[in-house]
Design a protein around this motif. Structure first.
Motif, short mmCIF file in Angstrom:
data_model
loop_
_atom_site.label_atom_id
_atom_site.label_comp_id
_atom_site.label_asym_id
_atom_site.label_seq_id
_atom_site.Cartn_x
_atom_site.Cartn_y
_atom_site.Cartn_z
N PHE A 113 50.55 27.88 36.83
CA PHE A 113 50.46 26.44 36.62
C PHE A 113 51.85 25.81 36.63
N TYR A 131 31.91 31.50 29.42
CA TYR A 131 32.12 32.94 29.52
C TYR A 131 32.98 33.37 28.34
N ASN A 170 42.35 34.08 32.89
CA ASN A 170 42.67 34.27 31.49
C ASN A 170 43.74 33.26 31.07
N PHE A 171 43.30 32.22 30.35
CA PHE A 171 44.22 31.13 30.04
C PHE A 171 45.22 31.48 28.95
N GLN A 188 32.19 33.55 42.93
CA GLN A 188 31.01 34.41 42.95
C GLN A 188 31.05 35.47 41.86
N TRP A 209 41.19 46.87 54.63
CA TRP A 209 41.63 48.28 54.60
C TRP A 209 41.35 48.95 53.27
N SER A 232 31.70 34.67 38.90
CA SER A 232 31.38 33.83 37.73
C SER A 232 32.24 34.15 36.51
N ILE A 233 33.53 34.37 36.75
CA ILE A 233 34.47 34.51 35.64
C ILE A 233 35.61 33.53 35.85
N TRP A 234 36.38 33.32 34.79
CA TRP A 234 37.48 32.35 34.85
C TRP A 234 38.78 33.08 34.62
N LEU A 289 43.82 32.61 45.68
CA LEU A 289 42.82 31.68 45.16
C LEU A 289 42.26 32.18 43.82
N ILE A 314 51.55 46.87 56.29
CA ILE A 314 50.86 47.92 57.04
C ILE A 314 50.79 49.21 56.23
N TRP A 328 46.66 37.71 50.20
CA TRP A 328 45.71 36.77 50.80
C TRP A 328 44.66 36.32 49.79
N LEU A 329 44.78 36.73 48.54
CA LEU A 329 43.79 36.33 47.55
C LEU A 329 44.39 35.49 46.41
N LEU A 381 49.40 33.50 33.96
CA LEU A 381 48.63 32.34 34.44
C LEU A 381 49.39 31.04 34.17
N TRP A 382 50.02 30.96 33.00
CA TRP A 382 50.85 29.76 32.72
C TRP A 382 51.89 29.60 33.82
N ARG A 397 48.00 41.95 47.19
CA ARG A 397 46.91 41.35 47.98
C ARG A 397 47.24 39.87 48.16
N PRO A 457 41.44 28.29 38.62
CA PRO A 457 40.15 28.24 37.94
C PRO A 457 39.13 27.51 38.81
#
Lengths: 378, 455
Positions: free
Chosen positions: B164, A83, B154-155, B148, A225, B150-152, B140, B61, B137-138, B160-161, B135, B144
């Protein structure tokens, strides 16, 4: 219960000096399969037991370096091959920016690999059914005694001789340690039914939790939500309006910003009366050139001669330098741009009113370039 | 004054306790029922934790609009707290890895506890970037993994560092802590009274049997881990500082940030460890293991790192002037004399001035005074992160977007909750695992090592 087998003879010592001495004598005495158990590591014990240096460093080196390489390879594949896109004007492969992640992955893989190699490969842990477990001997050496343990499988081992040897060393509490064949069998019982069962249940439970978590729970409230807001979307139904649509027609007579209705749609001759409202300035001509080059030149050609880049693939458009077109008023050309002609479609959605007029100014300039009047020379 | 014989290494454990006494003393909190004082303490920290949970629940809430974060200060409390807690987490690995490489024997008594604090501090810290994303709960998406979209990730982003660095730090600290615990768990296994306890300790001690063939590899492994953890601990706060330094905000875009952040992290981490140890040694009667000398040594490190931090503050001003960049100069004058001057001067007085008192031996060895100074250091270090984050953002390049940042009651609720979480975990730790490494302390008691006199 199968028969008890002699595993080893163990003896205890009181001080660190004694155990170092005993370990030295045992290894000098030719014993190979023996061990020394102490509550903490003793300085000089490795030399006394003549142990070769630990090779764990190689595991750290190999796994650490493979961590570095795989991190780099993975980032390269993701950022350059799979990509590729430009981020912040940087190259696809900015090596310095990859260093932090490479470093962290190196440390992580080296640390995990060293510990796992030691625990699971070198020590063959977990092993809670070792013959020495739960013996009085183990309970002493775990706290404040220093013990030596000579295994029965050693070549020089001989029950009475070794017993005497230990006595000579000055060991106390000399004990025979036994194991049963049963306990030996469970030393590497990974395929044991119970263990396999627990493993299967864990695997299924983990997969279920992950699947339900990612595919169901995340689409339930409150996580949804943000998506399910109390607002009307164009294609959604509505209980607010009588017709059940949430989309409304604009109020009668509404026109879009900057968009005046074109009144000569079916009357090309009527359009001839329109007058170009734009003065001939450099800015207008420049705008016209830009728009002409984008929208008109693919068919009409950069010079308006019909020598387009698409020549031969479409019916060739007529030259803009023909007498007919030269004699048309600006308004008549405007009509062609707005409504299309023959295979040429309308360009109303691409060009605003002013842009159309600017393009016409540019077309006029092109025409003059091939059919200049004498007055142009002055 | 008595003369000291410097040719002999002084014992780090006072009073020559027998090995059996050490076992019993260190495992006593695990074998006795928690007393009234423990319940009072844990209900207090539990209440703080509950405050945080309430504030967080309200945020989930009603949304993050309950916080003070807004344009232009988009980072606010969550990032301030994140950097603060990650910093607290730096003392543990420093004590267990760097001091180990320097052969500082006095570290043995406090290493286990400091490592535990590292883990709890990183857990507390990790909460903040998660909730700050809005957010939580995301998380994940930060990893990397083939997804779905299909992107990675940003290293080339410092954020992002950071993911890690902090997760590596957490995992490596946890491993370090656990392998250190294995021999101690084996001691507890052999001491255990009940079958349940014995089973649990057996599982987690993996069948350790104090074999010298194992100790040999174990010591090598410890050395390797310490070798890897040393650059790791330096890298973590370096990368946290990149979150700021790689951006182009005036007051953030500085090459001094990595060493300056690492010094600050060690500074605050040691102050926190010193504070908590003062209580631990008193309550559990560990005064002869965690001696006054140990606390004094820690105070010396606080003095050193405090002076480094003070130097960094001065250097920031100098570079701002020397660079000739107007925005940079304005930012620093604004820090010291602008609307956040109050925070700046709290920071200076707590971080630069107060630790200088540790030059005096009397103060270095007086428990009440060092406790107060330790608290001040942590107050100061929290304000340092506040000053860095908020003053730069609130007055950036565009004067029309300037605004004064005011945290809300929810922000304070979450801050209190983070302290509640940290101290609740610590209290549970003191009652479930040995807070002092039994095997390591045994090895440094007088007479524990062979004399090798016959050689």
């Amino acid at each position: 219960m199968s028969e008890k087998v002699l595993y080893a003879l163990t003896g205890l010592f009181e001080t660190p000096d004694q155990i170092i001495d005993a370990a030295e004598k045992t290894s000098d005495g030719g014993y190979k399969k023996y061990d020394v158990n102490t509550p903490y590591p003793l300085h000089g014990m490795n030399q006394a037991m003549k142990l070769p240096p630990s090779k764990l460093g190689y595991a750290a080196l190999v796994f650490g370096l493979s961590g570095t390489v795989s991190a780099l390879a993975l980032m390269y594949w993701m950022a350059v091959i799979d990509y590729a896109h430009v981020i912040g004007g940087k190259p696809y492969f900015p090596l310095p920016a990859f260093v932090p992640v490479m470093f962290e992955v190196t440390v992580l893989s080296a640390a995990i690999a060293t510990v796992f190699t030691m625990l699971f490969v070198v020590f063959k842990f977990p092993n809670n059914s070792h013959p020495l477990h739960d013996t009085e001997y183990m309970k002493s050496v775990s706290r404040d005694k220093y013990g030596i343990c000579i295994l029965a499988e050693d070549e020089k081992f001989d029950e009475n001789g070794t017993l005497k040897f230990l006595e000579e060393l000055g060991a106390t509490n000399i004990t025979h340690q036994y194991f049963t064949e049963d306990s030996y069998a469970t030393w590497w019982s990974v395929l044991d039914k119970k263990f396999a069962g627990i493993l299967a249940v864990t695997a299924i439970a983990t997969s279920l939790v992950v699947y339900i978590g990612l595919n169901k729970v995340l689409y339930m409230q409150p996580f949804s939500w943000m998506m399910e807001q109390e607002k009307l979307n164009p294609q959604k139904g509505s209980v607010l309006f009588a017709d059940g649509f949430s989309m409304r027609n604009p109020v009668q007579g509404t026109i879009a910003r900057g968009d005046l209705p074109y009144e000569y749609a079916v009357d090309p001759e009527g359009a001839s009366k329109l007058v170009n409202p734009l003065p001939i300035t450099e800015a207008n001509l420049q705008l016209g050139k830009v728009k002409y080059d984008i929208y008109c030149s693919p068919c009409h050609g950069f010079m308006g001669e019909g020598d387009s880049r698409l020549r031969g693939q479409f019916p060739n458009p007529p030259s803009l330098h023909s007498e007919k077109v030269r004699d048309w008023t600006d308004g008549r050309i405007y009509h062609v741009i707005a409504m299309g002609q023959n295979v040429m479609p309308s360009y109303s959605s691409q060009l605003s009113r002013n842009e159309k007029w600017a393009t016409i100014l540019y077309v006029r300039a092109l025409q003059r370039s091939l059919n200049a009047k004498e007055s142009d020379l002055q | 004054m008595s003369t000291v014989d410097y040719s002999q290494e002084l014992s780090v454990v006072e009073g020559r306790p027998s090995l059996r006494e050490l076992d019993d003393l260190i495992s006593k909190p695990l074998e006795s029922k928690p007393d009234k004082k423990f319940f009072i303490a844990i209900s207090f920290t539990g209440l703080m934790l509950l405050t945080g949970i309430t504030a967080l629940g309200a945020s989930f809430i009603y949304g993050t609009g309950l916080w003070g974060n807004n344009n232009p200060v988009g980072w606010g409390f969550p990032i301030v707290n994140f950097v603060f807690w990650v910093g607290i987490g730096h003392a543990g690995t420093l004590i267990s890895a760097i001091l180990f490489l320097f052969r500082q024997k006095w570290r043995t008594g406090i290493a286990r506890f400091a490592e535990g604090m590292t883990i709890f501090a990183v857990i507390t810290a990790a909460m903040f970037p998660l909730i700050h994303t809005g957010r939580p709960w995301l998380p994940l998406y930060l990893a990397p993994y083939p997804n779905q979209h299909s992107i990675w990730p940003n290293f080339i982003s410092p954020l992002l560092w950071d993911v890690f660095a902090v997760s590596t730090y957490f995992i490596v600290s946890l491993i370090f802590w656990y392998v250190g615990l294995i021999p101690d768990l084996a001691v507890l296994r052999d001491k255990a009274g009940t079958k349940v306890k014995k089973t649990i300790y057996s599982i987690f001690s993996l069948g350790w049997r104090f074999s010298n063939r194992h100790w040999q590899h174990y010591e090598m492994m410890y050395l390797i881990l310490a070798g890897f953890a040393t650059p790791l601990v330096l890298s973590v706060h370096t990368i946290v500082s990149y979150d700021f330094a790689v951006s182009i905000m005036p007051g953030w875009h500085a090459t001094i940030f990595p060493p300056y952040f690492v010094a600050g992290a060690v500074f605050s981490g040691f102050a926190m460890v010193q504070n908590v140890l003062i209580f631990i040694r008193k309550i559990f009667n560990y005064e002869h293991i965690i001696t006054l000398k140990v606390l004094e040594n820690m105070n010396k490190i606080i003095l050193l790192t405090g002076s480094l931090v003070g130097y960094a503050y001065a250097m920031e001003f100098f570079i701002a002037w020397y660079s000739g960049v107007q925005a940079e100069q304005f930012t620093f004058i604004n820090r010291a004399f602008g609307p956040y001057a109050w925070a700046y001067w709290i920071m200076i007085s707590c971080n630069v001035i107060s630790p200088q008192l540790f030059w005096f031996k009397k103060i270095r060895t007086s428990i009440p005074i060092m406790f107060v100074l330790g608290v001040l250091v942590n107050v100061g270090m929290w304000f340092e992160r506040f000053v860095i984050t908020v003053t730069s953002l609130s007055r950036d390049y565009l004067p029309s977007s300037w605004a004064y940042y005011t945290p809300t009651i929810t922000d304070f609720g979450i801050l209190i909750g983070s302290f509640g979480l940290f101290f609740t975990l610590l209290l549970i730790f003191t009652k479930t695992l040995p807070v002092i490494s039994i095997a390591e302390v045994k090895a440094v008691v007088d007479g524990a090592q062979p004399t090798h006199k016959d050689h």
